[in-house]
Scaffold this motif. Structure first.
Motif, PDB file in Angstrom:
ATOM      1  N   VAL A  68      44.299  98.866   5.359  1.00 19.94           N
ATOM      2  CA  VAL A  68      45.735  98.657   5.150  1.00 19.94           C
ATOM      3  C   VAL A  68      46.255  99.654   4.121  1.00 19.94           C
ATOM      4  CG1 VAL A  68      45.360  96.861   3.399  1.00 19.94           C
ATOM      5  CG2 VAL A  68      47.533  96.966   4.620  1.00 19.94           C
ATOM      6  N   TYR A  69      47.454 100.151   4.382  1.00 17.50           N
ATOM      7  CA  TYR A  69      48.145 101.051   3.458  1.00 17.50           C
ATOM      8  C   TYR A  69      49.582 100.581   3.362  1.00 17.50           C
ATOM      9  CZ  TYR A  69      50.259 105.432   1.725  1.00 17.50           C
ATOM     10  OH  TYR A  69      50.969 106.363   1.004  1.00 17.50           O
ATOM     11  N   VAL A  70      49.989 100.102   2.183  1.00 20.59           N
ATOM     12  CA  VAL A  70      51.354  99.652   1.943  1.00 20.59           C
ATOM     13  C   VAL A  70      52.006 100.662   1.010  1.00 20.59           C
ATOM     14  CG1 VAL A  70      52.828  97.779   1.146  1.00 20.59           C
ATOM     15  CG2 VAL A  70      50.619  97.250   2.168  1.00 20.59           C
ATOM     16  N   ARG A  71      53.033 101.344   1.513  1.00 16.41           N
ATOM     17  CA  ARG A  71      53.719 102.341   0.696  1.00 16.41           C
ATOM     18  C   ARG A  71      54.655 101.650  -0.294  1.00 16.41           C
ATOM     19  NH1 ARG A  71      55.766 107.197   4.533  1.00 16.41           N
ATOM     20  NH2 ARG A  71      57.703 106.077   4.151  1.00 16.41           N
ATOM     21  N   SER A  72      55.126 102.394  -1.266  1.00 19.27           N
ATOM     22  CA  SER A  72      56.022 101.831  -2.280  1.00 19.27           C
ATOM     23  C   SER A  72      57.389 101.477  -1.707  1.00 19.27           C
ATOM     24  CB  SER A  72      56.160 102.791  -3.460  1.00 19.27           C
ATOM     25  OG  SER A  72      56.583 104.051  -2.991  1.00 19.27           O
ATOM     26  N   ASP A  73      57.748 102.045  -0.545  1.00 19.21           N
ATOM     27  CA  ASP A  73      59.024 101.701   0.095  1.00 19.21           C
ATOM     28  C   ASP A  73      58.888 100.521   1.060  1.00 19.21           C
ATOM     29  OD1 ASP A  73      57.627 102.882   2.161  1.00 19.21           O
ATOM     30  OD2 ASP A  73      59.082 104.470   2.545  1.00 19.21           O
TER      31      ASP A  73
END
Length: 198
Positions: A68-73
């Motif tokens: 999983v990769y959750v960006r700051s946006d």
């Protein structure tokens, strides 16, 4: 090595919204495919909900890995793969997909989007292309070529050593032959000198 799912989600409070997804459930039986796909969607949403913004993580579930990769946006991506699939390649894929998605889909559509309303068709292509990480990822391809080169060099060194041992045998035989030929030459010279006098 196999990829099963590639999803793009939006991390809103309190739930994660599925924006688009691609699945490869061909390795499961026909009657299990819809259930497996639903479970992958549920797992992807749950992982995004429990991950912090600006984070990357890999979660192991039985023989599967969920990257999983959750960006700051708040835009997030999830790859579900088997445990053999390289995590570096999975995160490279996620970064690439999220960058493309953010350029093609307006940010105002993220919180209210759904798989039916979001117009982004590249996920299926990425999922099929990244099934073989060596073909899709240049670093994996270079690593595979280096491994092959190591094997070839190792085999070449072994054959050189074998050849070197054979050459040593030939050299020692030639030294023996050299002393024998010198003795033969001297004997022949003596015999020829006898005959020349008569």
């Amino acid at each position: 090595m196999k990829l099963y799912s590639l999803s793009v989600l939006y991390k809103s409070e309190p739930k994660a919204v599925l924006l688009k997804a691609a699945y490869d459930v061909s390795s499961f039986s026909f009657f299990q495919r819809s259930s497996v796909q639903e479970f992958m969607t549920f797992t992807s949403q749950l992982i995004v909900e429990r991950s912090a913004k600006g984070s990357r993580a890999s979660v192991k579930e039985q023989e599967y890995l969920c990257h999983v990769y959750v960006r700051s946006d708040s835009l997030a991506g999830v790859v579900i793969a088997d445990s053999e699939y390289p995590s570096r390649v999975a995160f490279t894929l996620l970064e690439k997909v999220l960058d493309e998605f953010s350029k093609q889909v307006d940010r105002i559509d993220w919180p209210v989007g759904s798989p039916a309303t979001i117009q982004y068709t590249a996920l299926d292509g990425h999922l099929s292309r990244y099934q073989n990480p060596r073909e899709a990822d240049p670093m994996s391809k270079v690593q595979a070529e280096l491994d092959e080169t190591k094997i070839i060099l190792h085999n070449t060194m072994e054959s050189l050593l074998e050849r070197g041992e054979k050459l040593d045998d030939l050299v020692s035989k030639s030294e023996v032959l050299g002393t024998q030929s010198k003795a033969f030459y001297k004997t022949a010279r003596k015999q020829n000198s006898c005959c020349a006098i008569m």
